[in-house]
Motif scaffolding. Structure first.
Motif, PDB file in Angstrom:
ATOM      1  N   PRO A   1     -14.967 -24.978  15.433  1.00 48.52           N
ATOM      2  CA  PRO A   1     -13.771 -25.174  16.264  1.00 48.52           C
ATOM      3  C   PRO A   1     -13.866 -26.361  17.204  1.00 48.52           C
ATOM      4  O   PRO A   1     -12.878 -27.052  17.443  1.00 48.52           O
ATOM      5  CB  PRO A   1     -13.674 -23.860  17.047  1.00 48.52           C
ATOM      6  CG  PRO A   1     -14.429 -22.868  16.244  1.00 48.52           C
ATOM      7  CD  PRO A   1     -15.529 -23.620  15.573  1.00 48.52           C
ATOM      8  N   GLY A   2     -15.058 -26.617  17.749  1.00 45.88           N
ATOM      9  CA  GLY A   2     -15.188 -27.625  18.782  1.00 45.88           C
ATOM     10  C   GLY A   2     -15.223 -26.979  20.148  1.00 45.88           C
ATOM     11  O   GLY A   2     -15.314 -25.750  20.279  1.00 45.88           O
TER      12      GLY A   2
ATOM     13  N   ALA B   1      -3.922 -27.622  21.044  1.00 47.93           N
ATOM     14  CA  ALA B   1      -4.923 -27.630  22.115  1.00 47.93           C
ATOM     15  C   ALA B   1      -6.329 -27.760  21.556  1.00 47.93           C
ATOM     16  O   ALA B   1      -7.177 -28.463  22.125  1.00 47.93           O
ATOM     17  CB  ALA B   1      -4.802 -26.352  22.944  1.00 47.93           C
ATOM     18  N   ASN B   2      -6.605 -27.095  20.432  1.00 46.66           N
ATOM     19  CA  ASN B   2      -7.929 -27.199  19.829  1.00 46.66           C
ATOM     20  C   ASN B   2      -8.201 -28.636  19.383  1.00 46.66           C
ATOM     21  O   ASN B   2      -9.294 -29.167  19.589  1.00 46.66           O
ATOM     22  CB  ASN B   2      -8.055 -26.253  18.637  1.00 46.66           C
ATOM     23  CG  ASN B   2      -9.495 -26.092  18.187  1.00 46.66           C
ATOM     24  OD1 ASN B   2     -10.293 -25.458  18.865  1.00 46.66           O
ATOM     25  ND2 ASN B   2      -9.837 -26.683  17.053  1.00 46.66           N
ATOM     26  N   ALA B   3      -7.208 -29.269  18.767  1.00 45.78           N
ATOM     27  CA  ALA B   3      -7.360 -30.667  18.343  1.00 45.78           C
ATOM     28  C   ALA B   3      -7.551 -31.580  19.544  1.00 45.78           C
ATOM     29  O   ALA B   3      -8.282 -32.584  19.468  1.00 45.78           O
ATOM     30  CB  ALA B   3      -6.141 -31.092  17.526  1.00 45.78           C
ATOM     31  N   TYR B   4      -6.918 -31.241  20.649  1.00 42.40           N
ATOM     32  CA  TYR B   4      -7.033 -32.060  21.870  1.00 42.40           C
ATOM     33  C   TYR B   4      -8.468 -32.071  22.383  1.00 42.40           C
ATOM     34  O   TYR B   4      -9.038 -33.136  22.653  1.00 42.40           O
ATOM     35  CB  TYR B   4      -6.086 -31.493  22.923  1.00 42.40           C
ATOM     36  CG  TYR B   4      -6.016 -32.268  24.216  1.00 42.40           C
ATOM     37  CD1 TYR B   4      -5.486 -33.550  24.248  1.00 42.40           C
ATOM     38  CD2 TYR B   4      -6.448 -31.698  25.418  1.00 42.40           C
ATOM     39  CE1 TYR B   4      -5.398 -34.256  25.443  1.00 42.40           C
ATOM     40  CE2 TYR B   4      -6.357 -32.384  26.613  1.00 42.40           C
ATOM     41  CZ  TYR B   4      -5.832 -33.664  26.619  1.00 42.40           C
ATOM     42  OH  TYR B   4      -5.761 -34.349  27.804  1.00 42.40           O
ATOM     43  N   ARG B   5      -9.079 -30.901  22.484  1.00 47.66           N
ATOM     44  CA  ARG B   5     -10.455 -30.845  22.962  1.00 47.66           C
ATOM     45  C   ARG B   5     -11.450 -31.366  21.927  1.00 47.66           C
ATOM     46  O   ARG B   5     -12.530 -31.843  22.280  1.00 47.66           O
ATOM     47  CB  ARG B   5     -10.828 -29.405  23.348  1.00 47.66           C
ATOM     48  CG  ARG B   5     -10.231 -28.901  24.653  1.00 47.66           C
ATOM     49  CD  ARG B   5     -10.807 -29.562  25.894  1.00 47.66           C
ATOM     50  NE  ARG B   5     -12.247 -29.422  25.998  1.00 47.66           N
ATOM     51  CZ  ARG B   5     -12.875 -28.409  26.572  1.00 47.66           C
ATOM     52  NH1 ARG B   5     -12.184 -27.410  27.071  1.00 47.66           N
ATOM     53  NH2 ARG B   5     -14.195 -28.392  26.645  1.00 47.66           N
ATOM     54  N   ALA B   6     -11.084 -31.283  20.656  1.00 48.85           N
ATOM     55  CA  ALA B   6     -11.992 -31.724  19.591  1.00 48.85           C
ATOM     56  C   ALA B   6     -11.808 -33.196  19.233  1.00 48.85           C
ATOM     57  O   ALA B   6     -12.499 -33.695  18.339  1.00 48.85           O
ATOM     58  CB  ALA B   6     -11.785 -30.867  18.341  1.00 48.85           C
TER      59      ALA B   6
END
Length: 562
Positions: free
Chosen positions: A418-419, A93-98
């Motif tokens: 983190p983004g 999920a973090n990679a998705y938003r970032a």
């Protein structure tokens, strides 16, 4: 197909995974072992792909994210089924938003046991689909490498993001005739992603810039994603444009550059006649676009059509690769006899005065001798400590918010946070990824004590794989960003419910795991402790006791508390 002895050759699903990863240029996987996925390890050993084994699957997914940001190549995490996959969801999920290109491969129970209640069986694809660009099950061993390449294509389609593949155990472990399995050839299954943008829009933006008297530009994450540093720098210097940077765009211009601005952004966005937003959505960080002057002409450049004009009307939107678009715009301005650069000198002087005033106001806090240590003093010491080769990583709430106003990376790609998902716990895995990908670089990471606690046990992984870094914990024994909002909303007597932590001596934690640690209680101890950590040549934690009663301006201004 036969081998040199004339015998028929077969290949397993795990080895097909490794061949597909190799074709994509993946040289490492981050993983936590499980019975569902061990054939992938066997394949990686044959293909020369390194295996970094961690203590929690969230760390594996975050490390894959960090690897992608540092290298510009997709990162890969491999996790087992059920809880192994669900543990990785936060990292996905973090990679998705970032907008970080990551492939997470998860194990799954055998297809032959589908819906029978096999060990660790869960509907992974259904769960991960909403936070990924692509999520699928591999239905047959012959399709393993084909679907891995498909997942990579989807990760790099438009604005990058994560993909997920689950591979059932019997599909992964089975062997098939090598000639029946499609293994995409390196460099022959993906198209160029360098979109040039609408030529008419390029010409229009060139004209807007030339005619503008007070232009400003925000260089966001996609400047790093598209390797647009040189194009961005050439544009702002040639046209005399005030540049602000956020996320992965930090470091595009070095500190001290006359076009590098940081503390005058609010003034610029309320006073500019032209604002160009590059690779940054109008999300909460931008006040959903409301922080931009209603009178300004607003231009948005982004890899994703869905992002352009979302939450705020714009005057011009360009979907394209920031590197190609910015270089094309600059070239188009050369057709004008006068690009207006000289006339913008007064505008830049106005913004520099705003910057200097803000710096003068903050100077006493940056040099504060108070104890407990003022967070501004801590982040000021860190900023002075960074070298040209230091990659800075921020992992925390309030203390990292302080650092965002003070710490200035010296080069592009030297800032990781983190983004927009605001995930705590990325710090240790980002260190891991960065030191693997760039062992020549010094890594300096600032943690909140709450943030470090989430993934801190993988400090041992850094020791085990000999990944030295300088870690600093801003320790206020509290989840201070939440504490502020809680007290503001419910009163001081309820301000510490559920957010107060113990007084932990993290230096001793570091030493216990084989690293270097120090406790810092006074401002004059910060610099010497950082230098000793650098000289130690091991993973380190400098535990700095900061004032829990001081909050960052960004914390106090958060809209979620209003």
């Amino acid at each position: 197909m036969t081998d040199d002895t004339g015998a028929d050759t077969t290949i397993s699903g795990g080895h097909l995974v490794a061949k597909a990863l190799k074709a994509e240029g993946v040289d490492v996987i981050f993983t936590l072992c499980g019975g569902h996925i061990i054939d992938i390890y066997d394949g990686c050993a044959d293909e020369g792909i390194d295996v970094i084994d961690v203590r929690h699957e969230q760390v594996a997914a975050h490390a894959a994210d960090g690897y992608a940001r540092v290298t510009g190549k997709p990162g890969c995490a491999v996790v087992t089924a059920g809880p192994g996959t669900t543990d990785s969801v936060t990292g996905i999920a973090n990679a998705y938003r970032a907008e970080s290109p990551v492939l997470v491969i998860g194990g799954q129970g055998a297809l032959s046991q589908h819906k029978m209640g096999s060990l660790q069986d869960l509907p992974h694809v259904d769960m991960i689909g909403p936070v990924s660009k692509f999520a699928a099950t591999v239905p047959h061993t012959e399709r393993v490498a084909d679907l891995v390449s498909m997942a990579f294509r989807e990760s790099m389609n438009g604005a990058p993001g994560p993909s997920f593949l689950e591979i059932p155990r019997d599909v992964l472990d089975a062997s098939v005739p090598a000639e029946s399995a499609r293994v995409p050839e390196a460099g022959r299954y993906r198209a160029s992603t360098r979109q040039a943008g609408d030529p008419d829009a390029i010409e229009r933006l060139a004209e807007l810039l030339v005619r503008s008297e007070r232009p400003s530009i925000l260089l966001g994450n996609q400047v790093q994603t598209t390797h647009a540093t040189e194009s961005a720098v050439d544009l702002v210097r040639t046209l005399n444009v005030a540049a602000y940077m956020n996320g992965g765009g930090r470091g595009t211009l070095p500190p001290g550059d006359p076009h590098h601005f940081q503390l005058s952004r609010r003034h610029a966005f309320s006073s500019s006649d032209l604002i160009v937003i590059v690779g940054t959505p109008f999300d909460f960080r931008m006040g959903y676009g409301k922080r931009l002057s209603a009178d300004a002409t607003v231009v948005q450049i982004d890899l994703s059509y869905a992002t352009v004009g979302k939450n705020r009307d714009i005057d011009l939107g360009i979907v394209g690769d920031a590197d190609v678009v910015l270089s094309s715009v600059l070239e188009a301005t050369s057709a004008y006899g006068d690009n207006g650069a000289q006339g913008r000198k007064t505008w830049l002087e106005e913004l520099r005065q705003v910057e200097n005033t803000a710096l003068d106001k903050r100077a006493p806090l940056l040099g504060s001798e108070a104890t407990p240590i003022h967070p501004y003093r801590l982040v000021s010491e860190i900023n002075e400590f960074l070298t040209e080769d230091s990659i800075y990583i921020g992992d925390g709430g309030d203390v990292v918010t302080f650092s965002g106003q003070v710490v200035q990376p010296k080069a592009p790609g030297h800032w990781l946070d983190p983004g927009p998902l605001g995930t705590l716990g990325v710090g240790v895995p980002f260190v891991m990824a960065t030191k693997y990908a760039r062992p020549d670089k010094e890594v300096v990471a600032l943690f909140g004590d709450g943030a470090f606690s989430l993934t801190g046990w993988d400090f041992e992984t850094l020791v085990r794989f000999d990944m030295p870094f300088i870690g600093i914990i801003g320790n206020n024994s509290s989840m201070n960003q939440i504490r502020y909002g809680q007290a503001a909303k419910y009163g001081a007597d309820r301000g510490e419910i559920g957010n107060t932590l113990g007084d932990v001596r993290y230096s001793e934690f570091a030493a216990m795991l084989g690293g270097y640690g120090e406790e810092v209680h006074t401002p004059d101890q910060i610099g010497p402790a950082l230098r000793r950590a650098r000289e130690s040549g091991t993973p380190s934690l400098i535990n700095v006791w900061i004032d829990p009663e001081v909050y960052a301006p960004g914390t106090m201004n958060q809209t979620m508390y209003k």
